[in-house]
Write a protein that holds these residues in place. Structure first.
Motif, PDB file in Angstrom:
ATOM      1  N   PHE A 148      71.681  76.913  60.100  1.00  0.00           N
ATOM      2  CA  PHE A 148      71.941  75.973  59.014  1.00  0.00           C
ATOM      3  C   PHE A 148      72.313  74.604  59.571  1.00  0.00           C
ATOM      4  N   ALA A 149      72.089  73.593  58.749  1.00  0.00           N
ATOM      5  CA  ALA A 149      72.557  72.232  59.041  1.00  0.00           C
ATOM      6  C   ALA A 149      73.614  71.863  58.017  1.00  0.00           C
ATOM      7  N   HIS A 153      64.011  81.021  55.907  1.00  0.00           N
ATOM      8  CA  HIS A 153      63.822  81.339  54.489  1.00  0.00           C
ATOM      9  C   HIS A 153      65.125  81.892  53.913  1.00  0.00           C
ATOM     10  N   LEU A 154      66.089  80.992  53.793  1.00  0.00           N
ATOM     11  CA  LEU A 154      67.417  81.355  53.322  1.00  0.00           C
ATOM     12  C   LEU A 154      67.850  80.382  52.237  1.00  0.00           C
ATOM     13  N   PRO A 155      68.717  80.818  51.323  1.00  0.00           N
ATOM     14  CA  PRO A 155      69.251  79.892  50.321  1.00  0.00           C
ATOM     15  C   PRO A 155      70.330  79.019  50.932  1.00  0.00           C
ATOM     16  N   PRO A 156      70.679  77.910  50.294  1.00  0.00           N
ATOM     17  CA  PRO A 156      71.825  77.118  50.740  1.00  0.00           C
ATOM     18  C   PRO A 156      73.102  77.944  50.643  1.00  0.00           C
ATOM     19  N   GLU A 184      85.394  72.711  51.859  1.00  0.00           N
ATOM     20  CA  GLU A 184      84.146  73.305  51.383  1.00  0.00           C
ATOM     21  C   GLU A 184      82.990  72.569  52.048  1.00  0.00           C
ATOM     22  N   VAL A 185      82.226  73.292  52.864  1.00  0.00           N
ATOM     23  CA  VAL A 185      81.124  72.709  53.629  1.00  0.00           C
ATOM     24  C   VAL A 185      79.799  73.183  53.044  1.00  0.00           C
ATOM     25  N   THR A 186      78.928  72.245  52.715  1.00  0.00           N
ATOM     26  CA  THR A 186      77.594  72.580  52.228  1.00  0.00           C
ATOM     27  C   THR A 186      76.670  72.797  53.418  1.00  0.00           C
ATOM     28  N   LEU A 187      75.937  73.903  53.403  1.00  0.00           N
ATOM     29  CA  LEU A 187      75.025  74.238  54.489  1.00  0.00           C
ATOM     30  C   LEU A 187      73.610  74.408  53.948  1.00  0.00           C
ATOM     31  N   TYR A 188      72.659  73.727  54.597  1.00  0.00           N
ATOM     32  CA  TYR A 188      71.256  73.843  54.215  1.00  0.00           C
ATOM     33  C   TYR A 188      70.482  74.550  55.330  1.00  0.00           C
ATOM     34  N   PRO A 189      69.579  75.476  54.982  1.00  0.00           N
ATOM     35  CA  PRO A 189      68.816  76.191  56.015  1.00  0.00           C
ATOM     36  C   PRO A 189      67.919  75.235  56.799  1.00  0.00           C
ATOM     37  N   LEU A 190      67.812  75.471  58.101  1.00  0.00           N
ATOM     38  CA  LEU A 190      66.913  74.681  58.936  1.00  0.00           C
ATOM     39  C   LEU A 190      65.464  75.002  58.593  1.00  0.00           C
TER      40      LEU A 190
END
Length: 309
Positions: free
Chosen positions: A299-300, A272-275, A262-268
């Protein structure tokens, strides 16, 4: 690829805990993905769970194992969900007014005000016959829309006199608050404080879009997510705001060769996107992270955890 909705939590404020039973291990229908979490609420299609890190996870019931589906039919599960869903909530609005009830849906409705025979009517109901909290909200609504200097009864009366007995209609977008006796009242978004607005507003566009394409089931699902999130937040102030997607790709797992991660992705910045949380196969966490980033540009990567058994 199955999609699960996750309601993300970040806050670290001391709080009460949800009135739920002890955490249990939930398993997907293939037995490849497990999640330890408390039961919060469920309906015919979706179950809402709370992880130990206070994230709320919305999972389609048909994606769960047969054992989990059977459990949701038990008296323990029904009792736990009922205890959460029926608990009253108190919300303090940005004008200091406290409203008590349950937030149960989004709404877009018209409110018409008129002064006739020296009485104020709200949708043809006498203002004095409405609950005290709503009598206090009406001046705040008018003051906000009409940019009046004061949000009190005297200013409301003066404004209505200037309308010369002509009705004025305001289109309000917000949420529905159901009071203890079952009556429903529209609370516009602009009356909520910033923290609560960040919690309640994110699903609005999707709810509105669903009604726009006459997708009643999708609209009801977004309403259920809002109701669940509001109920959970009331009991646990660490429950917060974002609505994200958890994606499951299970078909590529070869037993003994790869695992699920399970990889958590945060928007760069600027996106304007949710995690997102994506579940992908990989020999190790690095390969899984690379796969997740290739699947989701913009995403990062954040934390990674192994989830397959």
């Amino acid at each position: 690829m199955k999609k699960l909705v996750v309601l993300v939590t970040y806050c670290a404020v001391a709080c009460h805990t949800l009135p739920v039973i002890a955490a249990r291990v939930w398993t997907d229908s293939r037995g490849a993905y497990t999640l330890e979490a408390d039961l919060v609420m469920f309906n015919d299609a979706t179950v809402i769970l709370q992880r130990g890190d206070h994230e709320l996870v919305a999972i389609p019931i048909d994606a769960l194992s047969e054992e989990d589906r059977d459990y949701l039919e038990s008296s323990d599960a029904i009792s736990a969900a009922k205890q959460t869903s029926e608990a009253a909530q108190t919300w303090v609005l940005n004008n200091g007014v406290e409203v008590t009830g349950r937030i149960v849906d989004y709404t877009a409705r018209d409110v018409t005000l008129q002064r006739r025979r020296r009485r104020i009517y709200v949708n043809d109901r006498v203002l004095e016959n409405l609950p005290t909290f709503y009598q206090e909200l009406v001046p705040a609504i008018v003051a906000h829309v009409e940019q009046l200097p004061q949000a009190d009864r005297r200013s409301l009366e003066a404004w209505l006199v200037r309308q010369r007995a002509q009705p004025r209609t305001f289109h309000l977008e917000g949420v529905i608050l159901e009071t203890e006796n079952g009556d429903e009242y529209a609370i516009p978004f602009f009356l909520f404080n910033d923290d609560d607005l960040k919690l309640l507003h994110p699903g609005w566009d999707d709810w509105e879009a669903a009604w726009g394409r006459d997708d009643v089931n999708a609209a009801h699902e977004w309403a259920f997510l809002l109701e669940s999130l509001a109920a959970a937040r009331y009991h646990d102030r660490r429950v917060q705001r974002e609505i994200a997607m958890l994606q499951l790709k299970l078909q590529a797992v070869d037993v003994g060769l790869t695992s699920l991660w399970e990889v958590t992705l945060y928007p760069l910045p600027g996106q304007h996107l949710p995690p997102q949380w994506v579940v992908v196969p990989g020999r190790d966490s690095r390969q899984a992270t690379d796969t997740a980033l290739q699947m989701n540009p913009g995403f990062a990567a954040g934390p990674v955890r192994r989830v397959s058994r």
